[in-house]
Scaffold this motif. Sequence first.
Motif: not given
Length: 365
Positions: A43-55, A83-95
């Motif tokens: 549910g977050i932007p794709a670039v955060y996958g790269l951020y999670g591949s460093v530190l 799945g948790a975001l979907s259940i909570l009704g939270i749109a992907a990549e939203s604030e």
Amino acid sequence: MKLSLFSTLRSYRKEYLPKDIFSGIIIAAVSIPISMGYAQISGIPAVYGLYGSVLPILLFALFSTSRQFIFGVDAAPAAIVGGALSILGIAAESEAAMDYVPAIALFAGLWLFIFFLLHADKIVDFISTPVMGGFISGIAVTIILMQIPKLMGSPAGSGELLELAEHIFAAAKNINWLSLFMGLGALVLIRTFKKLAPKFPMAIVIMALGVFSTVVFHVDEKGVVLLQSVERGLPSLVIPDFGNVDLTQAAGRGLMVAVVIMAETLLAENTFAFRNDYKLNDRQEILACAAGNIAAAAVGCCPVNGSISRTSLNEQYGGKSQAVSITAGITMALILLFGTGFIGYLPVPVLTAIVISALMDVVET
């Protein structure tokens, strides 16, 4: 308990270095499309996958006693969070998603630290490997079903099985045929090369071909969706805004994620350790997972986990120590500093095909 830092680098032999560096570079390159895809699933932007591949990777390498295991953005945690975001009704990549996802990662890290203090590694002895394998396979199949509409040029599906089927049916009525052709073609090529030349990093070639198709043939002008472009630079450290987060939900999902991370990682790590004749400190591995997830939260990423597919690749290329993870983390940092320009040219169906192929390996495992 006395902690052993960078334990896999003790008594290091210089003849290990070429293979460790080469394997680390390959792991980083393969992680680019896979990590971006799983970040989107969470549910977050794709670039955060790269951020999670460093530190997170570097901190895991600091504490881990496994000579081979690779840590990173992976399927099971991403699916649970998405799945948790979907259940909570939270749109992907939203604030709201950008607040919830790192909050869940932080809670997962804190739960794992509590597990470390409670010597919870003993619990894994009572977890059935087939049961855990079935659970992970079920998650992988669900994610594949979520991704199928993206091959056809539509947004990803969400919800339970019937809802996913409805998304697929709706996407089938509005197929972008070029998108479908590119996605299926990429998937067939990746699976074929996996059988014929398993050491060949076909996913990297496919990603390059996808960028080439955008630059030369302008597939985006024919309706093929591209990833959003990102600015160069390392991630900023963030603190989740708990004022916008249901702490009960975040802590509960974090607990679920932490249990899955601990069980899946320890079971897989011990399998590789037994196969290659070395021993682990299971309790310290939980601490390594905790550190990695707290670091993931600090850069706004989703929870991170041990990756069986990338560890298998590391084994194939002969990696001998966590110098592989250190190399992969540094390589990814260099990509973020100097090489993010390609991301905005990467067709979504090509990225989706790479992710589906990785998930198929999880199901087969």
